[in-house]
Write a protein that holds these residues in place. Structure first.
Motif, PDB file in Angstrom:
ATOM      1  N   ALA A  76       0.826  -1.212   0.000  1.00 15.47           N
ATOM      2  CA  ALA A  76       0.000   0.000   0.000  1.00 15.47           C
ATOM      3  C   ALA A  76       0.862   1.265   0.000  1.00 15.47           C
ATOM      4  N   ALA A  77       1.892   1.294   0.839  1.00 14.62           N
ATOM      5  CA  ALA A  77       2.761   2.469   0.899  1.00 14.62           C
ATOM      6  C   ALA A  77       3.545   2.632  -0.402  1.00 14.62           C
ATOM      7  N   GLY A  78       4.016   1.525  -0.949  1.00 10.83           N
ATOM      8  CA  GLY A  78       4.756   1.596  -2.207  1.00 10.83           C
ATOM      9  C   GLY A  78       3.904   2.091  -3.352  1.00 10.83           C
ATOM     10  N   LEU A  79       2.668   1.607  -3.435  1.00 10.02           N
ATOM     11  CA  LEU A  79       1.772   2.053  -4.497  1.00 10.02           C
ATOM     12  C   LEU A  79       1.437   3.531  -4.357  1.00 10.02           C
ATOM     13  N   ALA A  80       1.149   3.957  -3.134  1.00 13.79           N
ATOM     14  CA  ALA A  80       0.821   5.375  -2.917  1.00 13.79           C
ATOM     15  C   ALA A  80       2.000   6.280  -3.276  1.00 13.79           C
ATOM     16  N   ALA A  81       3.195   5.886  -2.855  1.00 12.04           N
ATOM     17  CA  ALA A  81       4.373   6.713  -3.151  1.00 12.04           C
ATOM     18  C   ALA A  81       4.690   6.699  -4.646  1.00 12.04           C
ATOM     19  N   GLN A  82       4.502   5.557  -5.297  1.00 16.57           N
ATOM     20  CA  GLN A  82       4.774   5.506  -6.734  1.00 16.57           C
ATOM     21  C   GLN A  82       3.819   6.390  -7.510  1.00 16.57           C
ATOM     22  N   LEU A  83       2.542   6.357  -7.156  1.00 14.45           N
ATOM     23  CA  LEU A  83       1.570   7.179  -7.866  1.00 14.45           C
ATOM     24  C   LEU A  83       1.839   8.666  -7.669  1.00 14.45           C
ATOM     25  N   ARG A  84       2.360   9.033  -6.518  1.00 16.15           N
ATOM     26  CA  ARG A  84       2.596  10.453  -6.216  1.00 16.15           C
ATOM     27  C   ARG A  84       3.977  10.934  -6.668  1.00 16.15           C
ATOM     28  N   PHE A  85       5.032  10.086  -6.436  1.00 16.11           N
ATOM     29  CA  PHE A  85       6.402  10.564  -6.639  1.00 16.11           C
ATOM     30  C   PHE A  85       7.208   9.784  -7.675  1.00 16.11           C
ATOM     31  N   GLY A  86       6.754   8.613  -8.099  1.00 12.65           N
ATOM     32  CA  GLY A  86       7.481   7.852  -9.104  1.00 12.65           C
ATOM     33  C   GLY A  86       7.935   6.496  -8.585  1.00 12.65           C
ATOM     34  N   LEU A  87       8.549   5.750  -9.499  1.00 12.82           N
ATOM     35  CA  LEU A  87       8.891   4.360  -9.227  1.00 12.82           C
ATOM     36  C   LEU A  87       9.920   4.188  -8.116  1.00 12.82           C
ATOM     37  N   LEU A  88      10.981   4.968  -8.134  1.00  9.18           N
ATOM     38  CA  LEU A  88      12.024   4.831  -7.107  1.00  9.18           C
ATOM     39  C   LEU A  88      11.476   5.157  -5.718  1.00  9.18           C
ATOM     40  N   ALA A  89      10.679   6.196  -5.625  1.00  5.36           N
ATOM     41  CA  ALA A  89      10.083   6.544  -4.337  1.00  5.36           C
ATOM     42  C   ALA A  89       9.139   5.445  -3.857  1.00  5.36           C
ATOM     43  N   GLY A  90       8.398   4.842  -4.782  1.00 11.07           N
ATOM     44  CA  GLY A  90       7.522   3.743  -4.414  1.00 11.07           C
ATOM     45  C   GLY A  90       8.293   2.549  -3.886  1.00 11.07           C
ATOM     46  N   LEU A  91       9.403   2.237  -4.516  1.00  8.08           N
ATOM     47  CA  LEU A  91      10.238   1.125  -4.063  1.00  8.08           C
ATOM     48  C   LEU A  91      10.801   1.387  -2.671  1.00  8.08           C
ATOM     49  N   VAL A  92      11.331   2.573  -2.470  1.00 10.25           N
ATOM     50  CA  VAL A  92      11.921   2.927  -1.172  1.00 10.25           C
ATOM     51  C   VAL A  92      10.836   2.950  -0.087  1.00 10.25           C
ATOM     52  N   ALA A  93       9.702   3.555  -0.381  1.00 11.49           N
ATOM     53  CA  ALA A  93       8.629   3.631   0.616  1.00 11.49           C
ATOM     54  C   ALA A  93       8.078   2.248   0.938  1.00 11.49           C
ATOM     55  N   GLY A  94       7.867   1.430  -0.060  1.00  8.68           N
ATOM     56  CA  GLY A  94       7.338   0.093   0.174  1.00  8.68           C
ATOM     57  C   GLY A  94       8.264  -0.763   1.017  1.00  8.68           C
ATOM     58  N   LEU A  95       9.547  -0.746   0.685  1.00  5.09           N
ATOM     59  CA  LEU A  95      10.511  -1.523   1.471  1.00  5.09           C
ATOM     60  C   LEU A  95      10.673  -0.964   2.880  1.00  5.09           C
ATOM     61  N   GLY A  96      10.646   0.354   2.991  1.00  4.49           N
ATOM     62  CA  GLY A  96      10.783   0.963   4.312  1.00  4.49           C
ATOM     63  C   GLY A  96       9.614   0.633   5.226  1.00  4.49           C
ATOM     64  N   VAL A  97       8.404   0.779   4.705  1.00  4.78           N
ATOM     65  CA  VAL A  97       7.219   0.482   5.520  1.00  4.78           C
ATOM     66  C   VAL A  97       7.160  -1.008   5.846  1.00  4.78           C
ATOM     67  N   LEU A  98       7.466  -1.855   4.880  1.00 12.83           N
ATOM     68  CA  LEU A  98       7.478  -3.294   5.141  1.00 12.83           C
ATOM     69  C   LEU A  98       8.457  -3.625   6.260  1.00 12.83           C
ATOM     70  N   SER A  99       9.649  -3.046   6.210  1.00  7.73           N
ATOM     71  CA  SER A  99      10.666  -3.307   7.243  1.00  7.73           C
ATOM     72  C   SER A  99      10.214  -2.797   8.602  1.00  7.73           C
ATOM     73  N   LEU A 100       9.656  -1.601   8.658  1.00 10.85           N
ATOM     74  CA  LEU A 100       9.213  -1.038   9.940  1.00 10.85           C
ATOM     75  C   LEU A 100       8.066  -1.847  10.551  1.00 10.85           C
ATOM     76  N   VAL A 101       7.086  -2.188   9.737  1.00  8.50           N
ATOM     77  CA  VAL A 101       5.943  -2.941  10.251  1.00  8.50           C
ATOM     78  C   VAL A 101       6.386  -4.348  10.673  1.00  8.50           C
ATOM     79  N   ALA A 102       7.283  -4.960   9.914  1.00 11.14           N
ATOM     80  CA  ALA A 102       7.784  -6.286  10.270  1.00 11.14           C
ATOM     81  C   ALA A 102       8.573  -6.229  11.577  1.00 11.14           C
ATOM     82  N   ALA A 103       9.260  -5.116  11.841  1.00  8.84           N
ATOM     83  CA  ALA A 103      10.007  -4.978  13.090  1.00  8.84           C
ATOM     84  C   ALA A 103       9.069  -4.767  14.273  1.00  8.84           C
ATOM     85  N   VAL A 104       7.971  -4.049  14.054  1.00 18.10           N
ATOM     86  CA  VAL A 104       7.028  -3.779  15.125  1.00 18.10           C
ATOM     87  C   VAL A 104       6.165  -5.005  15.425  1.00 18.10           C
ATOM     88  N   PHE A 105       5.783  -5.736  14.375  1.00 15.00           N
ATOM     89  CA  PHE A 105       4.928  -6.915  14.530  1.00 15.00           C
ATOM     90  C   PHE A 105       5.675  -8.164  14.076  1.00 15.00           C
TER      91      PHE A 105
END
Length: 107
Positions: A76-105
């Protein structure tokens, strides 16, 4: 030559021939040609299918290490960032959110 390599070499040669044929054909087509649009649609559908498959039924190592909520949040975060800022931002946002959520849960 070892006969066990024959099927692999035949498949590689056929794949190379198809790629060369595709390049030669693509040189004659405009970017708005229906064949080019069809190929782009097939490529997009293939990538979408891989993303859905990785989200719904991931490989065993990913399923064991990353909870479903982290995978969904990353997509979800990757798709939102890609639609707003482009492919690289979507990749970075998606991996970042996945890593943070996986660390919390963790699993």
């Amino acid at each position: 030559m070892n006969p066990d390599w024959t099927p692999l070499l035949v498949a590689a040669a056929l794949g190379l021939a198809l790629r060369v044929g595709g390049v030669l054909l693509a040189r004659r087509l405009r970017a708005d040609h229906p064949v080019v649009r069809w190929a782009a649609a097939v490529a997009g559908a293939t990538i979408a299918a891989f993303v859905v498959a990785a989200l719904v039924a991931p490989p065993a190592a990913v399923a064991a290490a990353v909870p479903p909520v982290a995978r969904a949040a990353g997509v979800a975060a990757g798709l939102a960032a890609q639609l707003r800022f482009g492919l690289l931002a979507g990749l970075v946002a998606g991996l970042g959110v996945l890593s943070l959520v996986a660390a919390v849960f963790p699993r």
